[in-house]
Design a protein around this motif. Structure first.
Motif, short mmCIF file in Angstrom:
data_model
loop_
_atom_site.label_atom_id
_atom_site.label_comp_id
_atom_site.label_asym_id
_atom_site.label_seq_id
_atom_site.Cartn_x
_atom_site.Cartn_y
_atom_site.Cartn_z
N TYR A 1 1.02 -1.40 -0.08
CA TYR A 1 -0.52 -0.14 0.18
C TYR A 1 0.39 1.25 -0.24
O TYR A 1 2.22 1.13 0.45
CB TYR A 1 -1.13 0.26 1.28
N HIS A 2 0.23 2.21 0.09
CA HIS A 2 1.26 3.04 -0.16
C HIS A 2 1.41 3.51 1.46
O HIS A 2 -0.34 4.48 2.10
CB HIS A 2 0.05 4.58 -1.03
N HIS A 3 2.26 4.30 1.47
CA HIS A 3 2.85 5.48 3.05
C HIS A 3 3.12 6.30 3.09
O HIS A 3 2.62 7.25 1.66
CB HIS A 3 4.45 4.33 2.73
N SER A 4 2.87 6.48 4.29
CA SER A 4 3.28 8.30 4.09
C SER A 4 3.62 8.68 3.27
O SER A 4 3.37 10.57 2.81
CB SER A 4 3.17 8.54 5.45
N ASP A 5 4.80 8.52 2.80
CA ASP A 5 5.58 9.20 2.07
C ASP A 5 5.58 9.30 0.03
O ASP A 5 6.24 9.23 -0.27
CB ASP A 5 7.67 8.68 2.21
N SER B 1 5.73 6.09 -1.13
CA SER B 1 6.37 4.74 -1.50
C SER B 1 5.17 3.26 -1.34
O SER B 1 4.12 3.48 -0.51
CB SER B 1 7.40 3.90 -0.22
N PHE B 2 5.17 2.58 -1.51
CA PHE B 2 4.31 1.72 -2.24
C PHE B 2 5.27 0.65 -1.58
O PHE B 2 5.69 -0.11 -2.23
CB PHE B 2 4.13 1.52 -3.67
N ALA B 3 4.60 -0.28 -0.53
CA ALA B 3 5.03 -1.58 0.14
C ALA B 3 4.55 -2.34 0.85
O ALA B 3 3.29 -1.30 1.29
CB ALA B 3 6.76 -1.06 0.86
N SER B 4 4.55 -3.33 0.98
CA SER B 4 4.43 -4.35 2.57
C SER B 4 4.91 -4.46 3.78
O SER B 4 5.89 -3.09 3.92
CB SER B 4 3.67 -4.96 2.20
N ASP B 5 4.42 -3.62 5.43
CA ASP B 5 4.88 -4.30 6.07
C ASP B 5 4.57 -5.30 7.01
O ASP B 5 3.50 -6.23 7.32
CB ASP B 5 4.15 -2.48 7.33
N PRO B 6 6.01 -5.69 7.35
CA PRO B 6 6.03 -7.09 8.18
C PRO B 6 5.18 -7.20 9.55
O PRO B 6 4.87 -6.13 9.70
CB PRO B 6 7.49 -7.16 9.10
N GLY B 7 4.07 -8.24 9.82
CA GLY B 7 3.39 -7.82 11.02
C GLY B 7 1.82 -8.80 10.98
O GLY B 7 2.26 -9.37 10.14
#
Length: 719
Positions: free
Chosen positions: A685-689, A691-697
């Protein structure tokens, strides 16, 4: 022509001739078209020289007329450049398919692609080169009249439909296949997010929200090869789209590398003035050309002012040259320099337009697009029971929708005709009951008399086509009061009662769904609508449509949509007495009917889904399995849906996001395993900056028949 030949052709043109290529005018401006040309030409200041060099025309169709206009345009002028013919072939040319919001409820990409292919074929043999479709605007507010032209509230599903429409319209070889048309995706961007659900209204959102929810479907259409993009009427970040350089130059052309034709919507360039970002037509022209708008539709800011702006040095002539080059490239791809009358063929037109095969396809898609919202044992109807068919749509041909253009109500199958094909017509009594928005005591009395003599009542209710579509926003999205009064009167008879709804938006169904035993949402189902609905009502076809847009509990909730954010004080269904949470005092938070919802004449049972692992990574996808059984007595089609939730993202994530679905046909008693392979890419997904990435968790995965009724499992994404 080669690219070098196109560039040489541009070099030979005068500045005025080049600017005229950027002008699009409606048919009446051109010799050979129906209508008068002198009035519009005078009011817009269009000269004969301008039309002689204009690049494109909209709203002209019919092989004979297209040939006449093109012939007059080229006659005696060997240097003339052929016209592009464009039109609003939104959900059918002459064979009208269900409106796109209905189509969105089919969850059937093959049929949708086929519908676009048929529309393209009919349009192409009638001389059309470009269709202003698909519209892929994400919609969350049913007050907006143009929700009927979208496929719903989900970015993933809208993107899949966008691809299907583009494939259908353009085919694999637009140059070689003369019975395809170029597609124009619209409206770029975020037209569906107008404040208050009011058409043409302000859109204001974060860029992250724009990229996350609203842009994916446009991008999907372009990835499929869509040739054109249309600007939207609205502002984006305070700038009208047709003059929004950051949106059009930086994002569309720069980041996404789109080098096709960009066209304004009708009059949108001149509308920069009332928007308040241009002082006059000259400034509107400068801002639009700098933003990269190649074609100005139905205003004349370019032809009146660009030559002077170039002469004064305020506009670089190279901007005009690049716009002309893109237009000529499209004409070359369509083969117009070799055959200016591309596709237009009167004999072929008579053969394929509204032919039996096309009508059968329209009937099938209408069957798949209707959604059964309620059924308490009334449906399917039994042919030996007497029917009172009551309501303003009982015999109406107004079932095509507001964007049907060349569709004819006289060629549409009304509901009565559909029912009469399945049952003895002598056992069907028709009473109008009321009009769409008003009724008389005499109409009510006739309806009650017909109902008393019948075994079952079938209501045909809804909105007329002028209540949906462009400039048709509504603050009250209930059925008109006259129809609700009719329903209440008929309810007093205690007869079994099923309602069929014809409309272009999700409605507040109170006063109908609580008063009837069954409700079938038919939308505006198109040319074969009455036949398709009768197939469903009598059980010849089992309903399989699933909502692609939530139905609100009331207008006070809207916008209401399934993939919303949580809050810091979410309403917990297990603690209904808690006061200081995000809720209404008088209505529920949840929609009346959720995204993905739809009933069948059979029942389906889901086993508990399973995961093949408790974790996944970029290198190791996750497999989700679920067994689904048909536990009823009728064969049917189920739409198995998979959603995910990122439990703790860098920014807030939706409570659910559709990531995949499977359509499953099961015979009575049959069980099948459905498998979903979930990848790390689907979790990005699109982060606050931005960038388009996933987050571990930790993530939740949900499987079920709609966005509400799901089973939940958990897994972890590891690096």
């Amino acid at each position: 022509m080669t690219e070098q030949q196109l560039l040489a052709r541009i070099k030979e043109m005068t500045l005025e001739e080049k600017v005229a290529q950027l002008l699009q005018l409606a048919g009446p401006f051109f010799e050979g078209a129906d209508g008068q040309i002198t009035g519009p030409m005078a009011s817009m200041g269009i000269t004969g020289e301008m039309t002689a060099h204009a690049g494109s025309v909209l709203g002209v169709a019919g092989a004979g007329q297209v040939k006449a206009v093109q012939d007059a345009h080229l006659r005696g002028r060997p240097e003339a450049i052929p016209l592009l013919f464009m039109a609003d072939v939104v959900h059918g040319y002459r064979t009208i398919f269900p409106v796109p919001l209905a189509t969105g409820c089919s969850w059937d990409m093959e049929l949708v692609e086929k519908s676009a292919e048929i529309a393209a074929r009919e349009a192409a043999v009638s001389g059309v080169h470009v269709t202003f479709a698909p519209m892929v605007d994400l919609v969350r507010d049913p007050r907006w009249g143009r929700v009927m032209e979208s496929t719903g509230e989900d970015p993933y599903l809208n993107g899949e439909y966008a691809r299907a429409f583009v494939r259908g319209f353009q085919g694999a070889d637009l140059t070689g296949d003369k019975e395809r048309v170029a597609a124009c995706v619209k409206h770029f961007a975020a037209y569906g997010a107008g404040e208050g659900g009011r058409d043409y209204n302000t859109v204001d959102m974060s860029e992250r929200q724009l990229r996350e929810q609203y842009l994916p479907a446009y991008k999907a259409a372009l990835e499929e090869g869509c040739e054109m993009v249309m600007t939207s009427f609205n502002t984006v970040d305070g700038i009208p789209a047709s003059g929004n350089k950051r949106l059009m130059r930086d994002l569309l052309r720069g980041e996404w590398n789109f080098d096709g034709v960009l066209i304004s919507d009708w009059g949108a360039v001149k509308e920069l003035i009332p928007h308040g970002t241009a002082a006059d037509e000259a400034e509107a022209a400068r801002r639009a050309i700098e933003a990269g708008v190649d074609i100005e539709m139905m205003t004349a800011c370019y032809v009146h002012h660009l030559p002077a702006l170039v002469a004064s040095g305020e506009v670089d002539e190279a901007l005009i040259d690049e716009g002309v080059l893109r237009i000529l490239r499209l004409k070359q791809k369509l083969g117009l320099f070799d055959d200016p009358y591309r596709g237009a063929d009167e004999e072929r037109e008579r053969e394929v337009v509204l032919c039996a095969d096309h009508r059968r396809a329209a009937r099938e898609l209408a069957q798949k697009s209707c959604v059964l919202l309620k059924n308490e044992g009334v449906l399917p109807l039994k042919p030996d029971r007497s029917i009172a068919l009551i309501g303003p749509f009982a015999e109406s041909g107004d079932i095509l929708g507001p964007w049907s253009w060349l569709g004819s109500q006289d060629e549409a199958v009304p509901l009565y005709d559909g029912l009469a094909a399945h049952a003895d017509p002598s056992r069907i009594t028709v009473a109008e009951g009321c009009g769409i928005e008003s009724g008389t005591p005499e109409q009510t009395a006739a309806a009650l008399e017909a109902a008393r003599a019948a075994d079952v009542i079938v209501l045909a209710l809804g909105e007329h086509s002028g209540m949906s579509g462009e400039a048709c926003s509504r603050g009250d999205i209930r059925l008109p009061e006259a129809q609700l009064r009719l329903v209440a009167e008929l309810r007093t008879l205690g007869k079994p009662m099923a309602a069929v709804l014809f409309n272009g938006r999700p409605l507040d169904l109170h006063g109908l769904i609580d008063q009837t035993d069954a409700v079938l949402e038919a939308w505006f189902p198109g040319t074969e609508g009455g036949a398709a609905i009768a197939d469903l009502l009598f059980g010849r076809v089992n309903p399989s449509g699933r909502l692609s847009m939530s139905f609100p509990h009331s207008v006070g909730q809207v916008p209401v949509y399934y993939n919303h954010f949580n809050t810091g004080r979410p309403k917990d269904a297990l603690d209904a007495q808690e006061h200081y949470v995000s809720k209404y005092l008088d209505i529920p938070n949840e929609p009346l009917l959720p995204f993905g919802f739809g009933l069948s004449y059979t029942t389906f049972a889901y086993d508990t889904p399973t995961l093949d692992s408790a974790s996944m990574s970029a290198e190791q996808p996750l497999t989700v399995r679920v067994n689904v059984a048909n536990t009823g007595e009728t064969a049917g089609e189920e739409v198995v849906q998979l959603y995910i939730r990122d439990m703790a993202g860098e920014v807030v994530r939706p409570v659910k996001e559709l990531k995949a679905y499977r359509k499953l046909f099961l015979k009575p008693g049959e069980t099948a395993e459905v498998r979903f392979d979930l990848t790390e890419e689907q979790l990005r997904y699109h982060h606050s900056d931005l960038s388009f990435a996933s987050d571990p968790g930790e993530f939740a995965v949900f499987v079920g028949p709609n966005s509400r009724d799901t089973a939940e499992l958990r897994f972890r994404l590891t690096k």
